[in-house]
Design a protein around this motif. Structure first.
Motif, PDB file in Angstrom:
ATOM      1  N   THR A 120       0.857  -1.186   0.000  1.00 56.25           N
ATOM      2  CA  THR A 120       0.000   0.000   0.000  1.00 56.25           C
ATOM      3  C   THR A 120       0.891   1.233   0.000  1.00 56.25           C
ATOM      4  OG1 THR A 120      -1.682  -1.173   1.285  1.00 56.25           O
ATOM      5  CG2 THR A 120      -1.864   1.222   1.160  1.00 56.25           C
ATOM      6  N   THR A 121       0.664   2.127  -0.935  1.00 54.77           N
ATOM      7  CA  THR A 121       1.483   3.326  -1.036  1.00 54.77           C
ATOM      8  C   THR A 121       0.853   4.473  -0.251  1.00 54.77           C
ATOM      9  OG1 THR A 121       0.404   4.244  -3.003  1.00 54.77           O
ATOM     10  CG2 THR A 121       2.111   2.585  -3.365  1.00 54.77           C
ATOM     11  N   THR A 122       1.617   5.535  -0.081  1.00 56.71           N
ATOM     12  CA  THR A 122       1.109   6.715   0.623  1.00 56.71           C
ATOM     13  C   THR A 122      -0.006   7.407  -0.162  1.00 56.71           C
ATOM     14  OG1 THR A 122       2.919   7.989  -0.372  1.00 56.71           O
ATOM     15  CG2 THR A 122       3.264   7.154   1.860  1.00 56.71           C
ATOM     16  N   ALA A 123      -0.087   7.125  -1.476  1.00 53.67           N
ATOM     17  CA  ALA A 123      -1.145   7.689  -2.310  1.00 53.67           C
ATOM     18  C   ALA A 123      -2.404   6.832  -2.310  1.00 53.67           C
ATOM     19  CB  ALA A 123      -0.643   7.868  -3.742  1.00 53.67           C
ATOM     20  N   GLY A 124      -2.374   5.712  -1.563  1.00 57.62           N
ATOM     21  CA  GLY A 124      -3.544   4.851  -1.486  1.00 57.62           C
ATOM     22  C   GLY A 124      -3.590   3.760  -2.532  1.00 57.62           C
ATOM     23  N   GLU A 125      -2.557   3.631  -3.355  1.00 59.61           N
ATOM     24  CA  GLU A 125      -2.509   2.564  -4.349  1.00 59.61           C
ATOM     25  C   GLU A 125      -2.208   1.235  -3.657  1.00 59.61           C
ATOM     26  OE1 GLU A 125      -0.459   4.736  -8.118  1.00 59.61           O
ATOM     27  OE2 GLU A 125       0.632   4.803  -6.227  1.00 59.61           O
ATOM     28  N   VAL A 126      -2.868   0.183  -4.107  1.00 67.21           N
ATOM     29  CA  VAL A 126      -2.675  -1.138  -3.518  1.00 67.21           C
ATOM     30  C   VAL A 126      -2.437  -2.151  -4.637  1.00 67.21           C
ATOM     31  CG1 VAL A 126      -3.679  -2.955  -2.095  1.00 67.21           C
ATOM     32  CG2 VAL A 126      -4.192  -0.561  -1.586  1.00 67.21           C
ATOM     33  N   PHE A 127      -1.400  -2.961  -4.489  1.00 71.47           N
ATOM     34  CA  PHE A 127      -1.177  -4.052  -5.435  1.00 71.47           C
ATOM     35  C   PHE A 127      -0.555  -5.222  -4.689  1.00 71.47           C
ATOM     36  CE2 PHE A 127       2.557  -1.340  -5.605  1.00 71.47           C
ATOM     37  CZ  PHE A 127       3.622  -2.228  -5.557  1.00 71.47           C
ATOM     38  N   THR A 128      -0.662  -6.402  -5.272  1.00 69.97           N
ATOM     39  CA  THR A 128      -0.186  -7.611  -4.609  1.00 69.97           C
ATOM     40  C   THR A 128       0.914  -8.274  -5.419  1.00 69.97           C
ATOM     41  OG1 THR A 128      -1.929  -8.934  -5.680  1.00 69.97           O
ATOM     42  CG2 THR A 128      -2.390  -8.056  -3.487  1.00 69.97           C
ATOM     43  N   ILE A 129       1.809  -8.918  -4.703  1.00 70.98           N
ATOM     44  CA  ILE A 129       2.896  -9.693  -5.293  1.00 70.98           C
ATOM     45  C   ILE A 129       2.686 -11.143  -4.875  1.00 70.98           C
ATOM     46  CG2 ILE A 129       5.390 -10.040  -5.368  1.00 70.98           C
ATOM     47  CD1 ILE A 129       5.684  -7.074  -4.600  1.00 70.98           C
ATOM     48  N   THR A 130       2.642 -12.056  -5.847  1.00 73.35           N
ATOM     49  CA  THR A 130       2.368 -13.461  -5.570  1.00 73.35           C
ATOM     50  C   THR A 130       3.465 -14.347  -6.157  1.00 73.35           C
ATOM     51  OG1 THR A 130       1.083 -13.769  -7.607  1.00 73.35           O
ATOM     52  CG2 THR A 130      -0.109 -12.950  -5.674  1.00 73.35           C
ATOM     53  N   ASN A 131       3.201 -15.648  -6.177  1.00 77.00           N
ATOM     54  CA  ASN A 131       4.142 -16.609  -6.748  1.00 77.00           C
ATOM     55  C   ASN A 131       4.307 -16.452  -8.251  1.00 77.00           C
ATOM     56  OD1 ASN A 131       3.115 -17.786  -4.153  1.00 77.00           O
ATOM     57  ND2 ASN A 131       4.636 -19.343  -4.659  1.00 77.00           N
ATOM     58  N   LEU A 132       3.640 -15.490  -8.819  1.00 75.70           N
ATOM     59  CA  LEU A 132       3.803 -15.230 -10.248  1.00 75.70           C
ATOM     60  C   LEU A 132       5.249 -14.870 -10.581  1.00 75.70           C
ATOM     61  CD1 LEU A 132       2.494 -14.722 -13.061  1.00 75.70           C
ATOM     62  CD2 LEU A 132       2.083 -12.374 -12.318  1.00 75.70           C
ATOM     63  N   TYR A 133       5.991 -14.356  -9.592  1.00 81.19           N
ATOM     64  CA  TYR A 133       7.360 -13.897  -9.833  1.00 81.19           C
ATOM     65  C   TYR A 133       8.373 -14.920  -9.329  1.00 81.19           C
ATOM     66  CZ  TYR A 133       5.003  -9.505 -10.694  1.00 81.19           C
ATOM     67  OH  TYR A 133       4.166  -8.551 -11.196  1.00 81.19           O
ATOM     68  N   ARG A 134       9.524 -14.941  -9.988  1.00 82.57           N
ATOM     69  CA  ARG A 134      10.584 -15.865  -9.593  1.00 82.57           C
ATOM     70  C   ARG A 134      11.175 -15.466  -8.250  1.00 82.57           C
ATOM     71  NH1 ARG A 134      14.026 -16.356 -15.284  1.00 82.57           N
ATOM     72  NH2 ARG A 134      12.304 -17.132 -16.583  1.00 82.57           N
ATOM     73  N   ARG A 135      11.549 -16.473  -7.482  1.00 84.72           N
ATOM     74  CA  ARG A 135      12.179 -16.286  -6.172  1.00 84.72           C
ATOM     75  C   ARG A 135      11.339 -15.334  -5.311  1.00 84.72           C
ATOM     76  NH1 ARG A 135      15.780 -14.630  -9.619  1.00 84.72           N
ATOM     77  NH2 ARG A 135      16.326 -12.749  -8.442  1.00 84.72           N
ATOM     78  N   THR A 136      10.070 -15.692  -5.166  1.00 88.78           N
ATOM     79  CA  THR A 136       9.135 -14.815  -4.466  1.00 88.78           C
ATOM     80  C   THR A 136       9.537 -14.585  -3.013  1.00 88.78           C
ATOM     81  OG1 THR A 136       7.429 -15.862  -5.836  1.00 88.78           O
ATOM     82  CG2 THR A 136       6.690 -14.378  -4.113  1.00 88.78           C
ATOM     83  N   ALA A 137      10.019 -15.628  -2.337  1.00 90.27           N
ATOM     84  CA  ALA A 137      10.416 -15.479  -0.939  1.00 90.27           C
ATOM     85  C   ALA A 137      11.558 -14.481  -0.799  1.00 90.27           C
ATOM     86  CB  ALA A 137      10.820 -16.835  -0.360  1.00 90.27           C
ATOM     87  N   GLU A 138      12.529 -14.585  -1.681  1.00 89.60           N
ATOM     88  CA  GLU A 138      13.651 -13.645  -1.664  1.00 89.60           C
ATOM     89  C   GLU A 138      13.172 -12.230  -1.970  1.00 89.60           C
ATOM     90  OE1 GLU A 138      17.333 -12.507  -4.633  1.00 89.60           O
ATOM     91  OE2 GLU A 138      16.726 -14.613  -4.500  1.00 89.60           O
ATOM     92  N   LEU A 139      12.259 -12.094  -2.915  1.00 89.18           N
ATOM     93  CA  LEU A 139      11.705 -10.792  -3.261  1.00 89.18           C
ATOM     94  C   LEU A 139      11.022 -10.160  -2.056  1.00 89.18           C
ATOM     95  CD1 LEU A 139      10.635  -8.528  -5.099  1.00 89.18           C
ATOM     96  CD2 LEU A 139       8.858 -10.110  -5.892  1.00 89.18           C
ATOM     97  N   GLY A 140      10.186 -10.926  -1.360  1.00 85.99           N
ATOM     98  CA  GLY A 140       9.492 -10.398  -0.202  1.00 85.99           C
ATOM     99  C   GLY A 140      10.438 -10.018   0.918  1.00 85.99           C
ATOM    100  N   GLU A 141      11.456 -10.841   1.150  1.00 80.57           N
ATOM    101  CA  GLU A 141      12.409 -10.558   2.230  1.00 80.57           C
ATOM    102  C   GLU A 141      13.191  -9.278   1.955  1.00 80.57           C
ATOM    103  OE1 GLU A 141      16.245 -12.673   4.475  1.00 80.57           O
ATOM    104  OE2 GLU A 141      15.179 -13.701   2.852  1.00 80.57           O
ATOM    105  N   ARG A 142      13.688  -9.130   0.739  1.00 79.44           N
ATOM    106  CA  ARG A 142      14.487  -7.944   0.421  1.00 79.44           C
ATOM    107  C   ARG A 142      13.638  -6.680   0.355  1.00 79.44           C
ATOM    108  NH1 ARG A 142      18.633 -10.445  -4.160  1.00 79.44           N
ATOM    109  NH2 ARG A 142      20.002 -11.510  -2.663  1.00 79.44           N
ATOM    110  N   LEU A 143      12.440  -6.799  -0.197  1.00 82.33           N
ATOM    111  CA  LEU A 143      11.545  -5.642  -0.230  1.00 82.33           C
ATOM    112  C   LEU A 143      11.207  -5.202   1.188  1.00 82.33           C
ATOM    113  CD1 LEU A 143       9.730  -3.654  -1.776  1.00 82.33           C
ATOM    114  CD2 LEU A 143       7.961  -5.428  -1.815  1.00 82.33           C
ATOM    115  N   ASN A 144      10.927  -6.167   2.059  1.00 81.89           N
ATOM    116  CA  ASN A 144      10.586  -5.855   3.440  1.00 81.89           C
ATOM    117  C   ASN A 144      11.756  -5.170   4.157  1.00 81.89           C
ATOM    118  OD1 ASN A 144       8.686  -6.197   5.762  1.00 81.89           O
ATOM    119  ND2 ASN A 144      10.397  -7.401   6.567  1.00 81.89           N
ATOM    120  N   GLU A 145      12.982  -5.645   3.934  1.00 80.80           N
ATOM    121  CA  GLU A 145      14.153  -5.046   4.576  1.00 80.80           C
ATOM    122  C   GLU A 145      14.323  -3.591   4.158  1.00 80.80           C
ATOM    123  OE1 GLU A 145      17.196  -7.648   3.270  1.00 80.80           O
ATOM    124  OE2 GLU A 145      16.931  -9.082   4.909  1.00 80.80           O
ATOM    125  N   ARG A 146      14.178  -3.329   2.869  1.00 78.12           N
ATOM    126  CA  ARG A 146      14.387  -1.973   2.369  1.00 78.12           C
ATOM    127  C   ARG A 146      13.274  -1.023   2.815  1.00 78.12           C
ATOM    128  NH1 ARG A 146      19.463  -0.568   0.369  1.00 78.12           N
ATOM    129  NH2 ARG A 146      20.473  -2.596   0.234  1.00 78.12           N
TER     130      ARG A 146
END
Length: 263
Positions: A146-172
């Motif tokens: 969820t962005t500060t502008a109210g935009e909402v989107f989801t990230i799923t298993n559609l992307y490669r290495r989803t667990a790594e993507l979520g972990e790094r995005l969360n850290e940043r």
């Protein structure tokens, strides 16, 4: 309140090798990782569906001894191929690239850039699912941004290495969001972690009730819930993890409160 600390930017937890074929962005900085759409599984599913439908048509409509049987079979099979082709094209050209100060989100020819400072909430969800009596097990991920502008989107298993993507995005995101939320609490504001839980300098609020910090004894995570405990030795509130935003920041703040109370 003891203000929680965040790991330094050169921490090994955040360090990663950038893909060599993607240049740095002038605004977002160097590339951390790239995550194109997972194409192998959709291709396999589409091939299986097309094969099954083809066999069914050959043994049903194509077997009818009428003049219209062959052209109708061809038309139906063409419609199936077109539908599966549209499905593959819809998910094929997607990619998320994480940079030092933000990320890009591409769908087809459209690419949107976000800075981590523009993210208001990140909701993480991971489940282990079993199929065919446990013969096949698969981790299913769903990250809601969820962005500060109210935009909402989801990230799923559609992307490669989803667990790594979520972990790094969360850290940043945490690097930017944690100091901001801590400052809000210091100013006397209330910080929400979803619809059912909020935190302020006075205490916790959940399900319409309030637990003052002097009565807060800790928490435990299990069974898909976070259980907040009171000094009376009971669970004051149990909130589903799937309904909590910024769960890692919440845990850092709760841990800081427990350490502060013990010191």
């Amino acid at each position: 309140m003891t203000e929680p600390t965040t790991p330094p930017k050169d921490s090994p937890v955040l360090a990663s090798a950038a893909p060599p074929d993607i240049p740095p962005d002038p605004v977002l900085g160097a590339v951390i990782s790239s995550h194109p759409s997972e194409r192998g599984r959709p291709l396999l599913y589409s091939a299986v569906i097309a094969g099954v439908i083809s066999v069914v048509l050959n043994f049903t409509i194509a077997a009818i001894p009428e003049w219209w049987s062959p052209p109708l079979t061809v038309i139906l099979m063409a419609a199936v191929v077109l539908a599966l082709g549209w499905y593959l094209l819809h998910i094929w050209n997607r990619e998320i690239i994480l940079y030092e100060r933000g990320f890009s989100y591409r769908e087809g020819s459209q690419t949107v850039f976000f800075q981590y400072a523009e993210i208001r909430a990140l909701r993480l969800r991971a489940e282990r699912k079993a199929y065919f009596g446990g013969l096949i097990r698969r981790a299913v991920y769903r990250f809601t941004v969820t962005t500060t502008a109210g935009e909402v989107f989801t990230i799923t298993n559609l992307y490669r290495r989803t667990a790594e993507l979520g972990e790094r995005l969360n850290e940043r995101v945490d690097l930017v969001l944690l100091p901001r939320l801590a400052a809000q609490i210091e100013r006397g504001e209330t910080v929400t972690f979803g619809e059912r839980l909020s935190l302020s300098a006075d205490g916790l609020r959940a399900e319409g009730g309030t637990l003052a910090w002097e009565h807060f004894a800790g928490w435990e995570v299990g069974g898909g819930h976070i259980r907040l405990k009171s000094t009376a030795g009971e669970v004051w509130s149990a909130v589903p993890l799937a309904e909590i935003d910024n769960i890692t920041i919440l845990l850092v703040m709760l841990r800081a409160r427990v350490i502060s109370a013990r010191s």
